[in-house]
Design an enzyme around this catalytic site. Sequence first.
Site, PDB file in Angstrom:
ATOM      1  N   GLU A  25       0.822  -1.203   0.000  1.00  0.00           N
ATOM      2  CA  GLU A  25       0.000   0.000   0.000  1.00  0.00           C
ATOM      3  C   GLU A  25       0.861   1.261   0.000  1.00  0.00           C
ATOM      4  O   GLU A  25       0.583   2.219  -0.714  1.00  0.00           O
ATOM      5  CB  GLU A  25      -0.944  -0.001   1.202  1.00  0.00           C
ATOM      6  CG  GLU A  25      -1.926   1.140   1.152  1.00  0.00           C
ATOM      7  CD  GLU A  25      -3.128   0.929   2.055  1.00  0.00           C
ATOM      8  OE1 GLU A  25      -3.334   1.762   2.938  1.00  0.00           O
ATOM      9  OE2 GLU A  25      -3.847  -0.072   1.865  1.00  0.00           O
ATOM     10  N   ASP A  71       0.788   4.004  -3.035  1.00  0.00           N
ATOM     11  CA  ASP A  71       0.441   5.409  -2.810  1.00  0.00           C
ATOM     12  C   ASP A  71       1.502   6.350  -3.364  1.00  0.00           C
ATOM     13  O   ASP A  71       1.206   7.300  -4.093  1.00  0.00           O
ATOM     14  CB  ASP A  71       0.284   5.678  -1.308  1.00  0.00           C
ATOM     15  CG  ASP A  71      -0.978   5.068  -0.725  1.00  0.00           C
ATOM     16  OD1 ASP A  71      -1.808   4.574  -1.502  1.00  0.00           O
ATOM     17  OD2 ASP A  71      -1.122   5.077   0.512  1.00  0.00           O
ATOM     18  N   SER A 109      -7.220   2.207  -2.565  1.00  0.00           N
ATOM     19  CA  SER A 109      -5.882   2.713  -2.227  1.00  0.00           C
ATOM     20  C   SER A 109      -5.124   3.112  -3.488  1.00  0.00           C
ATOM     21  O   SER A 109      -4.153   3.862  -3.408  1.00  0.00           O
ATOM     22  CB  SER A 109      -5.073   1.637  -1.495  1.00  0.00           C
ATOM     23  OG  SER A 109      -5.702   1.265  -0.305  1.00  0.00           O
ATOM     24  N   ASP A 165     -18.912   9.969 -16.676  1.00  0.00           N
ATOM     25  CA  ASP A 165     -19.973   9.355 -15.876  1.00  0.00           C
ATOM     26  C   ASP A 165     -19.864   7.827 -15.953  1.00  0.00           C
ATOM     27  O   ASP A 165     -19.652   7.259 -17.029  1.00  0.00           O
ATOM     28  CB  ASP A 165     -21.336   9.812 -16.403  1.00  0.00           C
ATOM     29  CG  ASP A 165     -22.455   9.545 -15.413  1.00  0.00           C
ATOM     30  OD1 ASP A 165     -22.168   9.148 -14.271  1.00  0.00           O
ATOM     31  OD2 ASP A 165     -23.632   9.745 -15.787  1.00  0.00           O
ATOM     32  N   VAL A 166     -19.975   7.178 -14.817  1.00  0.00           N
ATOM     33  CA  VAL A 166     -19.934   5.711 -14.744  1.00  0.00           C
ATOM     34  C   VAL A 166     -21.350   5.239 -14.458  1.00  0.00           C
ATOM     35  O   VAL A 166     -21.948   5.619 -13.448  1.00  0.00           O
ATOM     36  CB  VAL A 166     -18.964   5.234 -13.639  1.00  0.00           C
ATOM     37  CG1 VAL A 166     -18.919   3.703 -13.590  1.00  0.00           C
ATOM     38  CG2 VAL A 166     -17.572   5.809 -13.876  1.00  0.00           C
ATOM     39  N   ASP A 214     -23.715   8.606  -7.999  1.00  0.00           N
ATOM     40  CA  ASP A 214     -24.208   7.361  -7.400  1.00  0.00           C
ATOM     41  C   ASP A 214     -23.282   6.967  -6.255  1.00  0.00           C
ATOM     42  O   ASP A 214     -22.135   7.422  -6.188  1.00  0.00           O
ATOM     43  CB  ASP A 214     -24.308   6.244  -8.449  1.00  0.00           C
ATOM     44  CG  ASP A 214     -22.974   5.914  -9.096  1.00  0.00           C
ATOM     45  OD1 ASP A 214     -22.099   5.364  -8.404  1.00  0.00           O
ATOM     46  OD2 ASP A 214     -22.801   6.222 -10.290  1.00  0.00           O
TER      47      ASP A 214
END
Length: 549
Positions: free
Chosen positions: A256, A260, A461, A503-504, A529
Amino acid sequence: MLPLLSLRLVCEIPDDWTDAGWVNPTEELELTFALKQQNTDLLEEILRLVSDPDSAQYGRVFHLTLEEVSSLVHPTELTQKVVHHWLQSHGITNCLTVRTRDFLQCTMTAEVAEKLLPGSKFHRYIRDDHSLVRSSAPYSVHDDVHQHLDFVAGLHRLPPKGQDLRKASSNRKQKRSKAGLHLGVTPSILRARYNLTATDVGTAKNNSQAVAQFLEQYFNPADLAEFMGMYGRSFKHLSQVDRVVGIQGAGKAGIEASLDVEYIMSTGANISTWVFTNQGRHESQEPFLQWIVLLSNMSDLPWVHTISYGDDEDSLSTAFMMRINTEFMKAGVRGISLLFASGDSGAGCKHLGKGQNTFRPSFPASSPYVTTVGGTSFKNPFKITYEITDYISGGGFSNVFKMPDYQASAVDGYLKTVAATLPPPSYFNTSGRAYPDMAALSDNYWVVINRVPVPWVSGTSASTPVVGGMLSLINDQRMLKGRPALGFLNPRLYKLKGQALFDVTEGCHLSCLDEQVQGKGFCAAPSWDPVTGCGTPNYPALLAALLAE
């Protein structure tokens, strides 16, 4: 972590922690005392004035300095005297404060701590190779002191187990490998999808960005250099972190932490980057809170922070979350943008017993004062196509915080559009703060860790530092034009009404595996959403929209 009350409170220790027994009475602990602040209503109003495009001050007034924030919210003289006297009466004098004077971090022995907080009993708890000191027993604080404190940290809260980012991806790998090889997401794939060119890199001298790590995760500078050498050849970039705040562990690099750093620096390319890392000097410290305290003690901070960390709302006290929200507001009025990952558990699930379940929102993702980032996947896993939901993308509605005005219209539109297919109303709170706010690809990243390229890394992440890097690039352009940093983004983001975002509209995320919802949480829909927020960034359009007066 529980609210301070004069009543006795009990903390349950999660099953994955083992009680290794009472600590030695002479063992040194560090507890953090959050002193009551002043003028928090005024702080919220100032945040609205500098963040809302409908405000006359928006974009024209530079943000507050740390000193100005301190003069606004610092505890009253009475609060400071009462708390200091209480501590000193128990012989506690080894305390550090912060510049806003609203936190005290005090070192004492376990024996003294148990006398200070009657009823507390400090034990050592172990999970894997991680050891912490906490008190699961109820404790009390006298009313005279209680009214001057928001909470005491270092007693109850145990950190959540970190998500295994490779484990979440292995199932996808098995499903897809039958159809052929997927090369996966790299900086060049992200730049192509979100329309960043080779010239979209940082040039402003006073710009900076940061990632924060809390779960004993470390990055390796050699991994970052290797990653940039492999994947950053097509754009100007930096191959070193400019500043590490905290102690870098000596162990192997974590996935992680590597993810990052590598992706905020390849999206927010050529921008000075800091890493906040907290190993903790004492086993009683809480690393997330250590970072929060640092924000109140550093006058010069990066403008964008991305944080891949969260906990279940119901595992935290309302007093703790409300105070952390105030800390987020303090950052916002200083012009700092805080981005949190929405989590990798979809809508989440809490078992209420007798076959009854409910969705389980996450904090700080559910805070109204941060920008929360969800996750998406490519529709065609082998090509740069449009995006659909990533089924792990965290999202939903807070059970603690009411829906902020800035998103009410967008969320109401969603609830009406999909009313016929929503989960049962007993599963979620339609009047709560809804999240995420936006999203980006979160599936199948390449990461260099311990000098080896590793595929199939997934989770929000990944999406969070990608969005953070793009906001840093936008800050860069604003600064070159003499404008203030973006700061708290959400009021402006929702005013765009989807403009400058992809837009998804396909896919759902996971939730409770029961007869009523059968593992399905919320689904994507046109506009906002609770899986992908307002959408994913179309960088040049987003840049233009956020540069416009």
